[in-house]
Scaffold this motif. Structure first.
Motif, PDB file in Angstrom:
ATOM      1  N   TYR A 167       0.831  -1.205   0.000  1.00 36.61           N
ATOM      2  CA  TYR A 167       0.000   0.000   0.000  1.00 36.61           C
ATOM      3  C   TYR A 167       0.869   1.260   0.000  1.00 36.61           C
ATOM      4  O   TYR A 167       0.538   2.258  -0.655  1.00 36.61           O
ATOM      5  CB  TYR A 167      -0.915  -0.009   1.221  1.00 36.61           C
ATOM      6  CG  TYR A 167      -1.516   1.343   1.551  1.00 36.61           C
ATOM      7  CD1 TYR A 167      -2.612   1.827   0.852  1.00 36.61           C
ATOM      8  CD2 TYR A 167      -0.973   2.139   2.565  1.00 36.61           C
ATOM      9  CE1 TYR A 167      -3.154   3.074   1.151  1.00 36.61           C
ATOM     10  CE2 TYR A 167      -1.505   3.382   2.867  1.00 36.61           C
ATOM     11  CZ  TYR A 167      -2.596   3.837   2.158  1.00 36.61           C
ATOM     12  OH  TYR A 167      -3.129   5.070   2.449  1.00 36.61           O
ATOM     13  N   PHE A 168       1.990   1.215   0.684  1.00 36.47           N
ATOM     14  CA  PHE A 168       2.845   2.395   0.828  1.00 36.47           C
ATOM     15  C   PHE A 168       3.626   2.713  -0.452  1.00 36.47           C
ATOM     16  O   PHE A 168       4.150   3.818  -0.596  1.00 36.47           O
ATOM     17  CB  PHE A 168       3.818   2.207   1.994  1.00 36.47           C
ATOM     18  CG  PHE A 168       3.133   2.165   3.329  1.00 36.47           C
ATOM     19  CD1 PHE A 168       2.737   3.334   3.956  1.00 36.47           C
ATOM     20  CD2 PHE A 168       2.878   0.957   3.958  1.00 36.47           C
ATOM     21  CE1 PHE A 168       2.116   3.309   5.187  1.00 36.47           C
ATOM     22  CE2 PHE A 168       2.249   0.917   5.196  1.00 36.47           C
ATOM     23  CZ  PHE A 168       1.868   2.096   5.813  1.00 36.47           C
ATOM     24  N   ILE A 169       3.709   1.757  -1.378  1.00 35.18           N
ATOM     25  CA  ILE A 169       4.389   2.029  -2.648  1.00 35.18           C
ATOM     26  C   ILE A 169       3.594   3.032  -3.475  1.00 35.18           C
ATOM     27  O   ILE A 169       4.158   3.888  -4.160  1.00 35.18           O
ATOM     28  CB  ILE A 169       4.600   0.727  -3.447  1.00 35.18           C
ATOM     29  CG1 ILE A 169       5.541  -0.215  -2.684  1.00 35.18           C
ATOM     30  CG2 ILE A 169       5.174   1.026  -4.830  1.00 35.18           C
ATOM     31  CD1 ILE A 169       5.721  -1.567  -3.343  1.00 35.18           C
ATOM     32  N   ASN A 170       2.256   2.914  -3.391  1.00 45.98           N
ATOM     33  CA  ASN A 170       1.361   3.819  -4.118  1.00 45.98           C
ATOM     34  C   ASN A 170       1.755   3.866  -5.600  1.00 45.98           C
ATOM     35  O   ASN A 170       2.021   4.920  -6.183  1.00 45.98           O
ATOM     36  CB  ASN A 170       1.421   5.225  -3.509  1.00 45.98           C
ATOM     37  CG  ASN A 170       0.244   6.096  -3.955  1.00 45.98           C
ATOM     38  OD1 ASN A 170      -0.737   5.595  -4.519  1.00 45.98           O
ATOM     39  ND2 ASN A 170       0.342   7.391  -3.717  1.00 45.98           N
ATOM     40  N   GLU A 171       1.753   2.687  -6.219  1.00 49.92           N
ATOM     41  CA  GLU A 171       2.271   2.548  -7.583  1.00 49.92           C
ATOM     42  C   GLU A 171       1.520   3.387  -8.619  1.00 49.92           C
ATOM     43  O   GLU A 171       2.086   3.765  -9.655  1.00 49.92           O
ATOM     44  CB  GLU A 171       2.258   1.069  -8.003  1.00 49.92           C
ATOM     45  CG  GLU A 171       0.906   0.406  -7.912  1.00 49.92           C
ATOM     46  CD  GLU A 171       0.994  -1.107  -7.920  1.00 49.92           C
ATOM     47  OE1 GLU A 171       0.354  -1.719  -8.792  1.00 49.92           O
ATOM     48  OE2 GLU A 171       1.694  -1.670  -7.060  1.00 49.92           O
ATOM     49  N   ASN A 172       0.263   3.684  -8.373  1.00 47.70           N
ATOM     50  CA  ASN A 172      -0.503   4.488  -9.336  1.00 47.70           C
ATOM     51  C   ASN A 172      -0.002   5.921  -9.440  1.00 47.70           C
ATOM     52  O   ASN A 172      -0.314   6.630 -10.401  1.00 47.70           O
ATOM     53  CB  ASN A 172      -1.987   4.493  -8.963  1.00 47.70           C
ATOM     54  CG  ASN A 172      -2.624   3.129  -9.108  1.00 47.70           C
ATOM     55  OD1 ASN A 172      -2.245   2.353  -9.982  1.00 47.70           O
ATOM     56  ND2 ASN A 172      -3.588   2.813  -8.249  1.00 47.70           N
ATOM     57  N   GLU A 173       0.743   6.375  -8.435  1.00 48.16           N
ATOM     58  CA  GLU A 173       1.247   7.754  -8.436  1.00 48.16           C
ATOM     59  C   GLU A 173       2.696   7.856  -8.896  1.00 48.16           C
ATOM     60  O   GLU A 173       3.255   8.941  -8.946  1.00 48.16           O
ATOM     61  CB  GLU A 173       1.126   8.347  -7.022  1.00 48.16           C
ATOM     62  CG  GLU A 173      -0.301   8.442  -6.491  1.00 48.16           C
ATOM     63  CD  GLU A 173      -1.173   9.351  -7.354  1.00 48.16           C
ATOM     64  OE1 GLU A 173      -0.658  10.385  -7.822  1.00 48.16           O
ATOM     65  OE2 GLU A 173      -2.354   9.013  -7.563  1.00 48.16           O
TER      66      GLU A 173
END
Length: 439
Positions: A167-173
């Motif tokens: 969740y902390f990677i926030n790959e969409n951003e």
């Protein structure tokens, strides 16, 4: 010179689209200029048969633009797909056989690219844990863990489930590199097979240890980033691949015994159960896949079914109206949007979802003829791999086929380059069973 530009091309997962295009242009142009004499020689020897069999479906797909209503979009897709013709042409018709040493360097380069991606993503994960924060065991919000040192941050990460830490990677951003779960996972799995191949070919102990280390890293990365098709393929394909390369029956028996004992032992660890079985995304994906299969076979929508049931339902309704020739490349999006509107699928319209199945995409764009030509190309390559015992080519094709069930990988430039580069390179290796010359 061409091998240098080919090396640049192997960096494609890290390159922006402009540099990808430049690398393709430089590689193709330099290869033709330097090895132009091979054109006539290879025509006489090979009769262009492998090349034509491999690219026939692409040519048919491109020609469908002439009966597409959305001609402008179709032309854009045709231009994007040109690499699927240029790369096989250069590898099969123009280039001589590439030496094993240079192929290994290319494989290591591709593996290094994915090591960079792993490091980058874990950096983003640690950065997110540190800055965004999380709820600690006492219910308090914890931030700036790095103030206590990197080991403390690593300790916090190790206690989290895979789903929670991802969740902390926030790959969409992320805009630095192209980050997509399916493309990442297929790259990691492919790196496993590349390093397995090099492990069995390598005689130097140090390099074999490096290969074994890289295999372990990419296997863990495949599990961590959880793409169900790639995870299943890795778990089934890797043991079969190893089994094929082992020389004697005793070695094969010992390998199977060690594999079985290892799987049973590892599965009993509480940490494994917490990390893997407690992975919400993995559990959700598996449940959605199960419900999707039930929905497709029972013709009724099951609760918690993936939205793909609507997307695939629309694809089916569109395909059956123009089965043989399709609507023309460029019309897929327009036809899907019309169907989503009729079915009141707001999420489908909002995210402009594609077919999420490349076989359906081919049927919509250029019909059953194009799909049969595509399968004919794949079957030809598999037969070629079997005849020359090129198990790496066979594994590559099967890995791709599995991923095309749920992703339109050959509609994006990253998927086009992945298929175009490795398929062509492995075909080159097979058709030159006797070394013609050295690159």
């Amino acid at each position: 010179m061409p091998i240098f530009f080919l090396g640049m091309l192997f960096l494609f997962p890290l390159l922006p689209s402009a540099l990808q295009s430049i690398s393709i242009g430089l590689f193709v142009t330099s290869s033709i200029l330097i090895y132009r004499e091979n054109l006539l020689a290879n025509f006489n020897v090979l009769k262009f048969k492998p090349f034509l069999l491999v690219i026939a479906w692409v040519v048919f797909l491109m020609l469908s633009v002439f009966y597409s209503d959305n001609f402008n979009l179709g032309i854009k897709k045709v231009i994007r797909s040109i690499s699927l013709i240029l790369l096989p042409f250069v590898f099969v018709i123009v280039l001589p056989k590439i030496s094993e040493g240079k192929i290994k360097l290319l494989y290591y380069l591709y593996s290094s690219v994915h090591i960079v991606l792993i490091i980058f993503l874990f950096y983003k994960c640690f950065e997110g844990i540190d800055k965004v924060g999380f709820r600690g065991s006492e219910g308090l919000w914890v931030t700036n863990v790095s103030d206590k040192g990197f080991m403390e941050l690593l300790k916090v990460f190790s206690k989290m489930s895979f789903a929670r830490s991802r969740y902390f990677i926030n790959e969409n951003e992320i805009s630095t590199f192209f980050i997509h779960k399916a493309y990442l996972s297929i790259g990691f799995v492919w790196c496993i097979f590349l390093n397995l191949k090099m492990y069995f070919q390598e005689e130097r102990r140090l390099l074999r240890l490096l290969n074994a280390f890289l295999i372990s890293i990419f296997f863990l990365a495949t599990i961590y980033f959880t793409s169900v098709p790639n995870l299943v393929f890795a778990c089934l394909g890797v043991p079969i691949f190893i089994f094929l390369y082992l020389k004697n029956k005793t070695g094969k028996f010992v390998f199977l015994l060690i594999l079985l004992i290892s799987l049973i032992t590892v599965s009993q660890f509480d940490s494994v159960k917490h990390k893997v079985y407690g992975d919400n995304r993995l559990v959700t994906d598996l449940n959605e896949a199960k419900n999707l299969i039930i929905s497709l076979t029972s013709n009724e929508v099951i609760e918690n079914t993936n939205i793909r049931i609507i997307v695939w339902g629309c694809s089916y309704n569109i395909i059956k109206n123009k089965l043989w020739l399709g609507y023309g490349v460029g019309d897929e999006e327009d036809e899907l949007m019309k169907c989503y509107t009729r079915n009141n699928c707001e999420s489908c319209l909002k995210y402009e979802l594609n077919t999420h199945n490349y076989y359906a995409s081919l049927l919509i764009n250029a019909g059953l003829i194009c799909l049969l030509l595509f399968f004919g190309s794949v079957v030809f390559q598999i037969i070629l791999g079997l005849k020359t015992k090129n198990y790496l080519l066979i594994c590559f094709l099967l890995l791709l086929l599995v991923n095309l069930i749920s992703e339109n990988m050959l509609s994006r430039i990253h998927g086009i380059l992945f298929y175009g580069i490795f398929s062509s390179l492995l075909i080159l290796d097979s058709i030159h069973t006797k070394q013609i010359s050295k690159l």
